[in-house]
Design a protein around this motif. Structure first.
Motif, PDB file in Angstrom:
ATOM      1  N   ALA A  47      57.656  37.486 -41.236  1.00 42.32           N
ATOM      2  CA  ALA A  47      57.079  36.323 -41.451  1.00 42.32           C
ATOM      3  C   ALA A  47      56.902  35.701 -40.386  1.00 42.32           C
ATOM      4  O   ALA A  47      55.612  35.679 -39.800  1.00 42.32           O
ATOM      5  N   LEU A  48      58.320  35.172 -40.190  1.00 41.34           N
ATOM      6  CA  LEU A  48      58.020  34.680 -38.613  1.00 41.34           C
ATOM      7  C   LEU A  48      57.258  34.811 -37.695  1.00 41.34           C
ATOM      8  O   LEU A  48      56.364  34.198 -37.346  1.00 41.34           O
ATOM      9  N   GLU A  49      57.698  36.230 -37.244  1.00 41.08           N
ATOM     10  CA  GLU A  49      56.849  37.177 -36.542  1.00 41.08           C
ATOM     11  C   GLU A  49      55.249  36.954 -36.522  1.00 41.08           C
ATOM     12  O   GLU A  49      54.838  36.991 -35.559  1.00 41.08           O
ATOM     13  N   ILE A  50      55.085  37.507 -37.455  1.00 41.17           N
ATOM     14  CA  ILE A  50      53.539  37.355 -37.763  1.00 41.17           C
ATOM     15  C   ILE A  50      52.868  36.420 -38.286  1.00 41.17           C
ATOM     16  O   ILE A  50      51.606  36.355 -37.295  1.00 41.17           O
ATOM     17  N   TYR A  51      53.245  35.064 -38.375  1.00 40.86           N
ATOM     18  CA  TYR A  51      52.984  34.218 -38.281  1.00 40.86           C
ATOM     19  C   TYR A  51      52.576  33.638 -37.254  1.00 40.86           C
ATOM     20  O   TYR A  51      50.872  32.963 -36.074  1.00 40.86           O
ATOM     21  N   THR A  52      53.605  33.604 -36.140  1.00 43.68           N
ATOM     22  CA  THR A  52      53.920  33.747 -34.662  1.00 43.68           C
ATOM     23  C   THR A  52      52.579  34.381 -33.836  1.00 43.68           C
ATOM     24  O   THR A  52      51.634  33.533 -33.103  1.00 43.68           O
ATOM     25  N   LYS A  53      52.423  35.386 -34.232  1.00 45.86           N
ATOM     26  CA  LYS A  53      50.820  36.605 -33.394  1.00 45.86           C
ATOM     27  C   LYS A  53      49.937  35.621 -34.209  1.00 45.86           C
ATOM     28  O   LYS A  53      48.574  35.849 -33.297  1.00 45.86           O
ATOM     29  N   ALA A  54      49.147  35.237 -35.234  1.00 45.31           N
ATOM     30  CA  ALA A  54      49.032  34.788 -35.528  1.00 45.31           C
ATOM     31  C   ALA A  54      48.501  33.261 -34.824  1.00 45.31           C
ATOM     32  O   ALA A  54      46.926  33.025 -35.020  1.00 45.31           O
ATOM     33  N   ILE A  55      48.696  32.418 -34.525  1.00 44.84           N
ATOM     34  CA  ILE A  55      49.014  31.126 -34.100  1.00 44.84           C
ATOM     35  C   ILE A  55      48.440  31.866 -32.561  1.00 44.84           C
ATOM     36  O   ILE A  55      47.684  30.846 -32.539  1.00 44.84           O
ATOM     37  N   VAL A  56      49.128  32.706 -32.139  1.00 49.19           N
ATOM     38  CA  VAL A  56      48.846  32.922 -30.117  1.00 49.19           C
ATOM     39  C   VAL A  56      47.180  33.390 -30.598  1.00 49.19           C
ATOM     40  O   VAL A  56      46.329  32.932 -29.709  1.00 49.19           O
ATOM     41  N   LEU A  57      46.833  33.740 -31.936  1.00 48.09           N
ATOM     42  CA  LEU A  57      45.325  33.933 -32.204  1.00 48.09           C
ATOM     43  C   LEU A  57      44.102  32.963 -32.028  1.00 48.09           C
ATOM     44  O   LEU A  57      42.940  32.815 -31.647  1.00 48.09           O
ATOM     45  N   CYS A  58      45.166  31.854 -32.743  1.00 48.93           N
ATOM     46  CA  CYS A  58      43.755  30.573 -32.967  1.00 48.93           C
ATOM     47  C   CYS A  58      43.662  30.357 -32.211  1.00 48.93           C
ATOM     48  O   CYS A  58      43.872  29.195 -31.407  1.00 48.93           O
ATOM     49  N   ARG A  59      41.911  29.631 -32.261  1.00 51.95           N
ATOM     50  CA  ARG A  59      41.393  28.591 -31.555  1.00 51.95           C
ATOM     51  C   ARG A  59      41.049  27.259 -31.683  1.00 51.95           C
ATOM     52  O   ARG A  59      41.599  27.454 -32.788  1.00 51.95           O
ATOM     53  N   ARG A  60      41.024  26.082 -30.766  1.00 49.37           N
ATOM     54  CA  ARG A  60      41.076  24.868 -31.476  1.00 49.37           C
ATOM     55  C   ARG A  60      39.979  25.100 -32.479  1.00 49.37           C
ATOM     56  O   ARG A  60      40.442  23.714 -32.651  1.00 49.37           O
TER      57      ARG A  60
ATOM     58  N   HIS B  74      51.690  26.801 -38.626  1.00 46.97           N
ATOM     59  CA  HIS B  74      52.694  26.824 -38.140  1.00 46.97           C
ATOM     60  C   HIS B  74      53.456  26.080 -39.138  1.00 46.97           C
ATOM     61  O   HIS B  74      54.545  26.270 -39.715  1.00 46.97           O
ATOM     62  N   ALA B  75      53.260  25.236 -40.201  1.00 51.42           N
ATOM     63  CA  ALA B  75      53.991  24.519 -41.633  1.00 51.42           C
ATOM     64  C   ALA B  75      54.939  25.786 -42.303  1.00 51.42           C
ATOM     65  O   ALA B  75      55.617  26.102 -42.943  1.00 51.42           O
TER      66      ALA B  75
END
Length: 263
Positions: free
Chosen positions: A110-123, A133-134
């Motif tokens: 799950a941590l790995e997948i959340y990290t991928k999603a964080i990288v995708l997200c724009r401001r 992040h939470a």
């Protein structure tokens, strides 16, 4: 840019999101191109793939550094509304996948997948980034990675200062790190946002006494270290800190140092 802000709520349960994805079919090739643009890679085409290439070699996901994430975030002005919507949909899809992995007990996945999603997200997707992040902090917490969990909570709260779950999670992480005073401040903030939070109410009653004990212990440790230093300095003279006593003046409340040769 004309672009809408959509309020997001939710955590690892994934049940509170107010996002509604479009019903029409998604052009996955188009999304792949956008994601490739987002992470700075050219999408693979039939001409660029050699049948003898090992596409799985070294394919393990490597978490990007914070500076790399920040560089990517600065590129948000390069995206059209349609591209941002596609990125959002892909990030939400990853969030859902991460939620399912977390619920199944696969926190590292799950941590790995959340990290991928964080990288995708724009401001423009700060609310979603805050949730991601939470959620990642929850993964770190479950793996006793308290420092990393606190860092993720800090980012989540910076993006959404009223995010109750992130504040509560940071309070719990700070307790694990023995940062009791900051933890108490977080619990008090949680109570301010929602007085019904029993965990925070209990901690706010319990921690003041624990903080007092912790501070007393720190004072004793400090005095012990000062004595060790004093003994090191006095030893060549045949003396030690035991030759000196601090006696409080009953009138002024101050202390006087008395010397005793026989100790």
């Amino acid at each position: 840019k004309q672009w809408y802000q959509r309020r997001v709520r939710g955590d690892e349960s994934g049940s509170d999101s107010e996002y509604e994805l479009a019903n029409e079919s998604i052009d996955h090739d188009h999304i792949d191109q956008i994601i490739s643009k987002t992470i700075g890679l050219e999408p693979l085409t039939g001409d660029s793939v050699n049948e003898n290439d090992d596409l799985c070699a070294d394919s393990k996901f490597v978490e990007p550094s914070e500076s790399e994430v920040n560089v990517e975030i600065e590129k948000e002005n390069d995206y059209t509304n349609d591209e941002l919507i596609a990125i959002e949909e892909e990030a939400l899809s990853l969030k859902t996948e991460g939620n399912e992995l977390y619920k199944s007990g696969n926190q590292s996945g799950a941590l790995e997948i959340y990290t991928k999603a964080i990288v995708l997200c724009r401001r423009q997707l700060n609310d979603l980034r805050s949730i991601l992040h939470a959620n990642r902090a929850a993964c770190h917490l479950s793996q006793s990675e308290y420092k990393e969990a606190e860092e993720d909570c800090n980012i989540a709260i910076e993006l959404n200062p009223q995010y109750l779950k992130a504040i509560l999670r940071r309070a719990q992480v700070r307790e694990k790190l023995e940062k009791l005073s900051p933890a108490l401040e977080d619990y008090q903030k949680v109570i301010e946002l929602d007085p019904r939070q029993g965990v925070a109410v209990e901690a706010a009653r319990r921690l003041p006494k624990e903080i007092e004990v912790q501070q007393e212990k720190m004072k004793e440790e400090c005095i012990s270290k000062l004595k060790d230093l004093g003994n090191l300095v006095l030893k060549p003279f045949g003396l030690s800190t035991e030759n000196f006593n601090m006696v409080q003046d009953p009138n002024s409340g101050g202390y006087n140092i008395q010397f005793s040769q026989n100790k």
